[in-house]
Design a protein around this motif. Sequence first.
Motif, mmCIF file in Angstrom:
data_model
loop_
_atom_site.group_PDB
_atom_site.id
_atom_site.type_symbol
_atom_site.label_atom_id
_atom_site.label_comp_id
_atom_site.label_asym_id
_atom_site.label_seq_id
_atom_site.Cartn_x
_atom_site.Cartn_y
_atom_site.Cartn_z
ATOM 1 N N PHE B 254 0.842 -1.202 0.000
ATOM 2 C CA PHE B 254 0.000 0.000 0.000
ATOM 3 C C PHE B 254 0.875 1.249 0.000
ATOM 4 O O PHE B 254 0.668 2.202 -0.751
ATOM 5 N N ARG B 255 1.866 1.212 0.846
ATOM 6 C CA ARG B 255 2.764 2.360 0.957
ATOM 7 C C ARG B 255 3.622 2.506 -0.307
ATOM 8 O O ARG B 255 3.785 3.611 -0.833
ATOM 9 N N MET B 257 2.897 1.569 -3.218
ATOM 10 C CA MET B 257 2.052 2.007 -4.324
ATOM 11 C C MET B 257 1.695 3.478 -4.199
ATOM 12 O O MET B 257 1.655 4.200 -5.179
ATOM 13 N N ASN B 258 1.488 3.934 -2.969
ATOM 14 C CA ASN B 258 1.208 5.360 -2.777
ATOM 15 C C ASN B 258 2.402 6.232 -3.156
ATOM 16 O O ASN B 258 2.224 7.356 -3.620
ATOM 17 N N SER B 260 4.733 5.268 -5.474
ATOM 18 C CA SER B 260 4.902 5.168 -6.933
ATOM 19 C C SER B 260 3.854 6.016 -7.653
ATOM 20 O O SER B 260 4.140 6.616 -8.690
ATOM 21 N N PHE B 261 2.652 6.060 -7.099
ATOM 22 C CA PHE B 261 1.556 6.816 -7.716
ATOM 23 C C PHE B 261 1.942 8.271 -7.941
ATOM 24 O O PHE B 261 1.621 8.875 -8.967
#
Lengths: 477, 477
Positions: B254-255, B257-258, B260-261
Motif C-alpha cells: 500500500f505504501r 504504491m502510494n 509510486s503513484f
Amino acid sequence: MEKIPIGKHVQGSRNSIVKKKTVVIQGLGFVGAAMALVVASNRDDLYDVIGVDLPSNAGVIDKLNAGEFPVRSSDPKVSECFKMARKRNNFRATSDQGAYALADVVVVDINLDVHKGVRDEHLDTSYSVPLDPFREAIRSIASVCKQDVLVLVESTVPPGTCKKLVQPVFEEEFQKRNLSPEFMIGHSYERVMPGPGYIDSIRNFYRVYSGIDEKSADAVESFLKTIISTEEYPLTRLGSTTASEMAKVLENSFRAMNISFIQEWTEFAEAADVNLFEVIDAIRMRPTHKNIMKPGLGVGGYCLTKDPLLASWSSQHFFGAKHLPQSERAVEINDQMPGHTLEHIFQHFREGIANKKILILGISYLPNVGDTRSTPVEPVFAALQDRKARLVLHDPFVPFWVEHQLETCSDKEALAGDYDAVILGTAHMTYFDDGLLHKILNANKPMALFDPHGAIPDTIRAEFPQHVFKITGRGDV
Amino acid sequence: MEKIPIGKHVQGSRNSIVKKKTVVIQGLGFVGAAMALVVASNRDDLYDVIGVDLPSNAGVIDKLNAGEFPVRSSDPKVSECFKMARKRNNFRATSDQGAYALADVVVVDINLDVHKGVRDEHLDTSYSVPLDPFREAIRSIASVCKQDVLVLVESTVPPGTCKKLVQPVFEEEFQKRNLSPEFMIGHSYERVMPGPGYIDSIRNFYRVYSGIDEKSADAVESFLKTIISTEEYPLTRLGSTTASEMAKVLENSFRAMNISFIQEWTEFAEAADVNLFEVIDAIRMRPTHKNIMKPGLGVGGYCLTKDPLLASWSSQHFFGAKHLPQSERAVEINDQMPGHTLEHIFQHFREGIANKKILILGISYLPNVGDTRSTPVEPVFAALQDRKARLVLHDPFVPFWVEHQLETCSDKEALAGDYDAVILGTAHMTYFDDGLLHKILNANKPMALFDPHGAIPDTIRAEFPQHVFKITGRGDV
C-alpha cells in the motif's frame, strides 16, 4: 422567464446601506444547485442569486423556482436554505443567458465530461475530452458580462483550463467588445458529497482556491469568505489556477487508485482463503494506513470515474507531456470491478442464469444516499438482464431509476420473492438496521447471497447456514 | 562459543520461584537484534535469551556479547536494554545451532530475499524468491527443538509460508525424530523502524498475530503480552497465519504504491509549471487524504522494495492464482525513480558530467537515520561515478558506506568544495538546522542544487538567487 430582481438596495447586516451583488451560477446540477442555495443563504444577505441552466433543463429550473430542490437529498439544511432564500426573495432560476450580463460574480458549475471508449486519435488515448461545450459555455459569459466580472470556475477541468481556455476566450470576446480586460478569473473546487451533509460539504469544509493573477485570487478569497465558514475551515490559496485544478483531479485520482489497488488483493485473498476485511481492519490500526480501502462492487459517481483521465489528458493535450498510466489504469480497473462480482454469480449458477429470479438490493453508488450516477450496480444489472435473469430491484433511496426508467419495488414486494439469489448492490444501513435482509432470508428457500461489500454480518450468516453466502474478498467464506 | 546459562531458577516478579523460559532469536539483523534486546529486557524478567546467527556473522555475535549493538542507532533505549540484560545476565549470542534445542520459544527473524532481475521461468516473473535458505533455517530448528516448542515467525514471507513451508518441514522432521507433532507455529510481524524510536517500534506499537491453530495462536498471544505494551497497543489476532503474512506485505505494498503513484504526478507538475508540494499540502487538509505522498528521490530500505513482489509471487506460486500487477509495477516505478533526478542532473550538465565536482549530501534512505539498505542514493552515485564525475560524499549518520566501502567526509571537508553541483541525497534535518547547506552555498561559486525532496526552504533560494535550484516536483522553480 422569471422576473429577476436585481440591484435592490437593502439594509445590510453591518447596518449600512449596501447594494447587493448579483451572483450567477452557471449549471444547476448536483453541485450548482447546492452552491446556489449556499450563496443565497449566506450569513450576511449579501447576494442576489440567479441560477442559469439550459432550456433542456426546464424541469430543474421550474422546480427551483417553486422552492423544490431538484436533487433528492436527506439533508434537512436544503429546505432551511430554501426557506431563507424565499424569505429574502433573493434566488431565481432561468434559462436566459442574458442573466450573465447582470453578474458581479459568475460561478461556473457545469460538467466537463470525459467520453470513455471514444478514441482521441491525436493523443492515442482510448477516451476523449471534448472541450467545445465547455468553451461555448464560457463564451456565453464572456460575450455579455460586465467588464470587471469575477468568474469563479468550480467545475472539475483538465488542469490548465483556466489559463489555456477560459482566459483566452475572455480575451477574445473582450477584444471583440472593445473592452479592456478587467475581468478576473479564479478556480476553486468543491468537495460536495451527496447525503445528509450535502450543504455542509460546501459551507463547512476546506477549500482550495487560486486566480489567474493576484487580483483574481484576492477577489475569489473575498467571495469565498462570505459563503464558507473559513474560520473553522481555513482556505488554502495555491500559486496558480493550474495548481488548484490539479489538486482536485489529484485528490480524486488518489482515491480512485487506492480503490483499484485493493482489487488485485481481493482476488489474492479469495485464492488464499483469507478474510481480507479482517486483514484491512488490522492494517488500519496504523495511523499512516487508516485510509486503505476495502473490497467493493466498484466505483460510481461523477468524479472518481473520470478525473484521473482528465489529468492524463491534460498532461498530454495542454502540456505535451506523458500520460499518467497508473491513474488511467485505476479507472480501467475500477470500471471492470463489477465483473468480479459477476464472476461469482456466474460461477454459482453454472447451469445458466436465464429465468433465475434475482433480487438486487440497492442501486445507488453510495450507501444511504440516492445517487445512481455511474453506479457500479448498472453493469451487474445489464449483464444479468442480457442473460435473461428475472430481476427485482429495490432501493429505498431510489424509487425511480432514471437511467433505466425503472421503478423499484417496495419493501413488501421485495419480501414476496422466492428468489434464487440476492445481490447486495448497495450496503444501505437500512437493510441491516431495519431487518429487511433478515426478513427476506426468513421468507425464502435457501438461496445464494452475493455481498461485494462485506456488509452482511457474521451473525446473519450463522443464523442461516443453509443459504450460500459469497462475500467478495473473503476466501474463508 | 559463549557458555549459555539456561534453566536458572530465579525469583520471579510475582514472588514465586519460576524457571525462566529460554527464547532463541534466529537471525541477529536489524529486526532480530532489537527483538532479542526487547525480549531480554522484558518487564518481568521471564526469559533467558539466546541470539543465533551464522558463523559468517561472527562480528555481530561478538559485538552483542560485548554489550555493543551491531546496528548504528540513535535510540537511547538500546543501551538501556543492554544494561538491563547485563544486569540480569540473560542474553547471549552464538553461532551454535544447537541452541535451538534449548528453546521454549524460537523467534524467526531471518531475511527471506527477493532476487530482482533473476527470472522465475516457471512463473514467468522478472524476479525470483528462492525458498531454500529459509527452508533450511526452519529445518535447523525442527531437527533439534523441544517437542512442544513455539516457533514464532516474524520474518516477512510470501503469504502462505507458515502453512505451506514451515509446518510441513516441522512435520517431516518430527516424523524422522519419532516425535508427536506438539509443536506450535505462529506468525506475527514487526513494524520496526530505524531511528530514535527503534526499540519502541517493537515494544510500543500495534501487533498483528496468528497461529496455525488455536493453541499456537494462544501461545503467541501469551508470549507477545510479556514483551509488548499490549494494554496501550492492543493485539489483533487474525484468522490464519496466511492472513497475518498477507497483512504485512499488503501494508507495505500500500505504501509502496502510494509512493509510486505520485511519481507520474511529479512529472506532470513539472511539465505544467505547478508546485506539487503546495498542491499536496492542500490535499492533506482532508482527513481522508492525509497520507498522500510527496515527491522524492526514490524508495529504499528492506521492506517496500520487495514486499509487493513477495505477495505477487505467493499468489502465483503458493495459490496458482494471478500475479498482482499494480503492486509489482509500484516496485518497478520506485526502482526507476532515482532516474528522474538523474535526468534533471544530465539536463543541467548538457556538455557532460565528466570531471564535474559534485557533493552528495546524504546517503541514508531515510532522513535523520543511518540506514543505507537499498538506498535510492546508490543508483545516483553509481550513474555519476560511471560518467566520471568527481564525487564527494557526506552523511553525518553514515561515516562509512559499507556497500561501497567508502568513508564519507567531515563537515569541514564538505565545505571546502568548489563544487559544480550539490545533490541532496537525504533530507537530514541537520543540513538545515545546523546550517551546513547555508555555509556550503556561502563558500561556493554559483552552482546547481538538486533537491528531489523539496526540502530546501524558499528562504535559502531567495538568499542565493545566483545559484540554480532544481527541485523535483516543482515546475514553478
